[in-house]
Design an enzyme around this catalytic site. Structure first.
Site: not given
Ligand SMILES: Cc1cc2nc3c(=O)[nH]c(=O)nc-3n(C[C@H](O)[C@H](O)[C@H](O)COP(=O)(O)O)c2cc1C
Length: 316
Positions: A15, A69, A100, A139, A200
């Site tokens: 997400p 979510q 978050c 999460k 993740n």
């Molecule tokens: C712009 C942005 C918005 C995000 N929004 C959410 C969100 O709404 N809910 C959530 O659980 N994590 C959110 N995340 C975290 C991601 O789901 C993920 O946990 C995080 O980017 C690490 O994974 P990655 O290294 O593959 O990017 C967000 C991340 C980014 C960069």
């Protein structure tokens, strides 16, 4: 694994608020994501029947299986959100955001702030689980900061509160999105609980995906930022790891499809403006793209975007 709405080794699109809207989910699903997740949805927004909030809950069959979510720190309000979802939606699962790090969310006691208050987090998970017609997941992160890494205890708490599965991002709240995601803590979480764990953080290609699955023993993996401007990452990983073929196309044809889905959902005015950030991601790695990037910041029509795709296609 009765309550897990997807198979082992599934690849989930993470997400990302402001990014993973219906159009982006469709594109990622088409190019190999097994599961998508909605942007985070405020339980208070649901309670007050806020229009923008309910629009975030909208999805189509092409994005399924989809996890919705929700976030919030009031167990009654979160329970109400789960009841609302029961009545108005049929997601594969309901996920509770306890990861978050954004100041606006954290200072309000939501998101990752709940990792500081496991009792409250437990109450929330139980309340949601008691009423939800769908599997419930949580999460979260490795902890609040390097002095307070509590992901393993937190995972155990989630399990005892009734979570059907969990997702762990191996960064602390203080790290936000910088530094490295800690694969060791994810491995410890996997060993510490019997419910499935989705791993993740920093999965960027087939090599890191394979390492994450093999090293941690996680049930599945979740990819966020590496899908930005590259929805083919899911297909690439599936081909390398499982020899599964997902047809792709050239990247700017995919970008055009993405844009068209966005316009269908939001209309040209909003969709094109919101698409500016995606244009920048799609242009990453393209030769001599500085002028195209400048142009991207001021696109206002679909034709403006198509012109950029055309010019960028010539520079690949
Ligand atoms: C712009 C942005 C918005 C995000 N929004 C959410 C969100 O709404 N809910 C959530 O659980 N994590 C959110 N995340 C975290 C991601 O789901 C993920 O946990 C995080 O980017 C690490 O994974 P990655 O290294 O593959 O990017 C967000 C991340 C980014 C960069």
């Amino acid at each position: 694994m009765k309550n897990i709405p997807f198979n082992k080794n599934s690849i989930l699109l993470a997400p990302m608020a402001g990014i993973t809207d219906s159009a982006f989910r469709k594109i990622c699903k088409k190019y190999g994501a097994d599961v998508t997740v909605s942007e985070m949805i405020s339980s208070k927004g649901i309670y007050y029947r806020d229009k923008k909030t309910s629009s975030l809950m909208h999805y189509t069959a092409q994005e399924e299986p989809i996890i919705i979510q929700i976030f919030g720190n009031d167990s009654e309000c979160m329970k109400n959100a789960a009841e609302y979802i029961n009545l108005h939606s049929t997601p594969a699962a309901v996920d509770i955001n306890m990861g978050c790090p954004a100041p606006k969310i954290f200072q309000n006691g939501d998101g990752c702030a709940l990792m500081k208050d496991p009792d409250k987090a437990y109450k929330i998970i139980r309340s949601v689980k008691q009423v939800s017609a769908f599997p419930v997941s949580v999460k979260f992160r490795s902890g609040i900061d390097s002095e307070h890494i509590n992901a393993v205890e937190f995972a155990k708490m989630c399990q005892s509160a009734g979570a059907d599965f969990i997702t762990v991002h191996g960064r602390t709240r203080s790290q936000f999105y910088s530094g490295k995601s800690d694969i060791e803590i994810i491995k410890s979480v996997v060993s510490g609980v019997s419910i499935p764990v989705i791993a993740n953080g920093d999965i960027t290609d087939a090599v890191s995906a394979k390492h994450m699955l093999d090293y941690t023993g996680a049930y599945g993996i979740m990819i966020g930022r590496a899908a930005l401007g590259n929805p083919f990452i899911f297909a690439e990983i599936k081909k390398e790891l499982f020899n599964t073929f997902v047809p792709t196309t050239d990247i700017f044809s995919a970008a055009r499809e993405h844009l068209m889905y966005a316009v269908e959902n939001k209309g040209e005015f909003s969709a094109v403006r919101e698409f500016r950030k995606h244009l920048l991601y799609y242009l990453k790695g393209i030769n001599n793209a500085s002028q195209l990037k400048r142009m991207s910041n001021s696109v206002i029509t679909v034709d403006d975007c198509l012109k950029i795709f055309e010019l960028a296609g010539k520079n690949i």
